[in-house]
Enzyme design. Structure first.
Site, PDB file in Angstrom:
ATOM      1  N   HIS A   1       7.694 -48.014 -52.030  1.00  0.00           N
ATOM      2  CA  HIS A   1       7.528 -46.560 -51.983  1.00  0.00           C
ATOM      3  C   HIS A   1       8.751 -45.901 -52.604  1.00  0.00           C
ATOM      4  CE1 HIS A   1       9.717 -45.614 -47.889  1.00  0.00           C
ATOM      5  NE2 HIS A   1      10.323 -46.573 -48.542  1.00  0.00           N
TER       6      HIS A   1
ATOM      7  N   CYS B   1      16.823 -43.916 -51.351  1.00  0.00           N
ATOM      8  CA  CYS B   1      15.381 -44.086 -51.165  1.00  0.00           C
ATOM      9  C   CYS B   1      14.537 -43.191 -52.072  1.00  0.00           C
ATOM     10  CB  CYS B   1      14.990 -43.883 -49.697  1.00  0.00           C
ATOM     11  SG  CYS B   1      15.630 -45.192 -48.636  1.00  0.00           S
TER      12      CYS B   1
ATOM     13  N   HIS C   1      11.437 -48.635 -54.238  1.00  0.00           N
ATOM     14  CA  HIS C   1      11.955 -49.822 -53.556  1.00  0.00           C
ATOM     15  C   HIS C   1      10.902 -50.289 -52.561  1.00  0.00           C
ATOM     16  CE1 HIS C   1      12.790 -46.524 -50.819  1.00  0.00           C
ATOM     17  NE2 HIS C   1      12.916 -47.415 -49.836  1.00  0.00           N
TER      18      HIS C   1
ATOM     19  N   HIS D   1       1.607 -55.293 -50.635  1.00  0.00           N
ATOM     20  CA  HIS D   1       1.940 -55.430 -52.049  1.00  0.00           C
ATOM     21  C   HIS D   1       1.411 -54.268 -52.894  1.00  0.00           C
ATOM     22  CE1 HIS D   1       3.173 -59.403 -50.763  1.00  0.00           C
ATOM     23  NE2 HIS D   1       3.928 -59.424 -51.844  1.00  0.00           N
TER      24      HIS D   1
ATOM     25  N   GLU E   1      10.679 -50.792 -40.441  1.00  0.00           N
ATOM     26  CA  GLU E   1      10.930 -50.746 -41.882  1.00  0.00           C
ATOM     27  C   GLU E   1      12.016 -51.741 -42.293  1.00  0.00           C
ATOM     28  OE1 GLU E   1      10.941 -46.863 -44.137  1.00  0.00           O
ATOM     29  OE2 GLU E   1      13.069 -47.361 -44.257  1.00  0.00           O
TER      30      GLU E   1
END
Length: 150
Positions: free
Chosen positions: A16, A25, A29, A75, A136
């Site tokens: 994402h 972020c 990644h 994936h 996460e």
């Protein structure tokens, strides 16, 4: 009869990017997500039922979570459909990549809300979703509880 909570854990890999974020972020990644799904219900008391003693068959819960979440998100790369990442998403799709466009910023917090809705609508009437935990990283996770969302 007592209410019992049961939990099944799942793992999947998802990429994402957080558009507009002020840290790393914002770049595309991925994470090795761990999802814990806890449901609550009363064990089946009918001795003639093949599921006697179960709140829900773990296999039945697995089918729901795999079809609604794991098989779709594993994936794949998730982008907010209302950002310029849509152009990147289209490019990736044209090259055969799995891309999911959502109407939210794909943070763990928002993903766990989305997952809760997807799971709840597929559970049998006598089973309630109690909570979700979406991990996460090794030290970071988001949790959703039904009791907080009544």
């Amino acid at each position: 009869m007592s209410k019992i909570r049961i939990t099944k854990q799942f793992s999947f890999e998802t990429g994402h990017a957080l558009y507009g974020y002020d840290g790393k972020c914002r770049n595309v990644h991925g994470h090795s997500y761990k999802l814990s799904v806890t449901v609550i219900g009363t064990p089946i008391t009918d001795t003639q039922n093949v599921k006697f003693g179960m709140v829900i068959d773990f296999g039945d819960l697995k089918k729901i979570v795999k079809s609604e979440i794991v098989d779709k998100f594993d994936h794949a790369t998730v982008f907010n459909k209302n950002t310029p990442h849509v152009e990147l998403a289209e490019e990736l799709k044209s090259r055969g990549h799995d891309v999911i466009l959502v109407d939210y910023q794909p943070t763990s917090e928002n993903m766990v809300i989305d997952f809760a809705q997807k799971i709840k609508k597929n559970l049998p009437d006598h089973i309630q979703l109690h909570s979700l935990k979406l991990q996460e990283t090794e030290s970071s996770f988001a949790e959703w509880y039904a009791s907080d969302n009544n």
